[in-house]
Design a protein around this motif. Structure first.
Motif, short mmCIF file in Angstrom:
data_model
loop_
_atom_site.label_atom_id
_atom_site.label_comp_id
_atom_site.label_asym_id
_atom_site.label_seq_id
_atom_site.Cartn_x
_atom_site.Cartn_y
_atom_site.Cartn_z
N LEU A 11 -28.29 -1.79 -27.58
CA LEU A 11 -29.35 -1.65 -26.54
C LEU A 11 -28.70 -1.79 -25.07
O LEU A 11 -29.17 -1.44 -24.27
N GLY A 12 -27.78 -2.89 -25.15
CA GLY A 12 -27.10 -3.07 -23.86
C GLY A 12 -26.24 -1.78 -23.18
O GLY A 12 -26.58 -1.69 -22.00
N GLU A 13 -25.88 -1.17 -24.27
CA GLU A 13 -25.05 0.10 -23.72
C GLU A 13 -26.00 1.35 -23.54
O GLU A 13 -25.68 2.01 -22.72
N LEU A 14 -27.12 1.15 -24.18
CA LEU A 14 -28.04 2.36 -23.76
C LEU A 14 -28.67 2.15 -22.65
O LEU A 14 -28.93 3.07 -21.94
N GLY A 18 -31.67 4.93 -20.95
CA GLY A 18 -31.57 5.38 -22.25
C GLY A 18 -33.00 4.81 -23.06
O GLY A 18 -33.58 5.89 -23.88
N LEU A 19 -33.15 3.86 -22.96
CA LEU A 19 -34.41 3.33 -23.55
C LEU A 19 -35.75 4.12 -22.98
O LEU A 19 -36.47 4.44 -24.12
N GLY A 32 -41.65 -0.97 -27.79
CA GLY A 32 -41.62 -0.12 -28.62
C GLY A 32 -40.37 0.92 -29.05
O GLY A 32 -40.17 0.84 -30.23
N ALA A 33 -39.76 1.28 -27.91
CA ALA A 33 -38.50 1.99 -28.00
C ALA A 33 -37.56 0.96 -28.61
O ALA A 33 -36.72 1.23 -29.37
N ARG A 34 -37.63 -0.17 -27.86
CA ARG A 34 -36.37 -0.93 -28.38
C ARG A 34 -36.51 -1.57 -29.88
O ARG A 34 -35.69 -1.78 -30.32
#
Length: 175
Positions: A11-14, A18-19, A32-34
């Motif tokens: 998630l951090g790299e995204l 990206g999210l 919701g994406a997370r």
């Protein structure tokens, strides 16, 4: 244990961009994406662990994929047109676990499998980056010795044995 989870690293790299892209694809908000990304990453990691556990049965592709991730990246002109982030064996292994992962996530979330597959397509380069970063952190272990925290008598990281490399990269392992 303050070490970030594999999902947290992804998630951090995204990142927020990206999210947001994944949220748009899913027709949901960032939360919701997370949640979908975390579920998908968990399913992908589980599929990789299964393949790694079965690797003793002669699955050289999985051994090669984890070994490739653990190698230091090339520098300079040698990196043009390739390298780990350009694909490699791990990208192929991820592609193989993506269909069962998409089916599992779809069943759990109700999101159509084709949509989950598109999310996975967006996540594969991010997963490769996180694998490379996590493998680099474990480079301090001496070659030919089990990784720190590995069970006594665990296979060494070289010579074809996976040792605890999948556990180090994917986070924790099930011991």
């Amino acid at each position: 244990m303050s070490e970030p989870s594999f999902q947290d690293d992804v998630l951090g790299e995204l990142g927020p961009g990206g999210l947001t892209e994944i949220a748009g694809l899913l027709g949901t908000d960032a939360a919701g994406a997370r949640e979908t990304v975390a579920t998908t990453v968990g399913a992908m990691a589980g599929g990789l662990r299964e393949k790694a556990d079965a690797a003793g049965a002669g699955d050289d592709e999985v051994r090669q994929a984890f070994a490739e991730v653990a190698e230091p990246p090339l520098k300079g002109v040698a990196t043009l047109g390739g390298g780990l982030l350009g694909g490699g064996v791990m990208a192929g292994v991820l592609a193989k676990v993506s269909k069962p992962a998409a089916a599992a996530v779809s069943k759990k979330t109700g999101i159509p499998p084709a949509t989950v597959s598109r999310v996975i397509e967006l996540l594969i380069p991010v997963l490769l980056t996180v694998f490379a970063k996590r493998a680099a952190v474990g480079e301090g272990a001496a070659a030919g010795t089990p990784a720190p925290g590995a069970a006594p008598g665990a296979a060494p990281a070289e010579g074809g044995g996976l040792g605890d490399l999948p556990g180090r990269i994917l986070g924790g392992g099930r011991q």
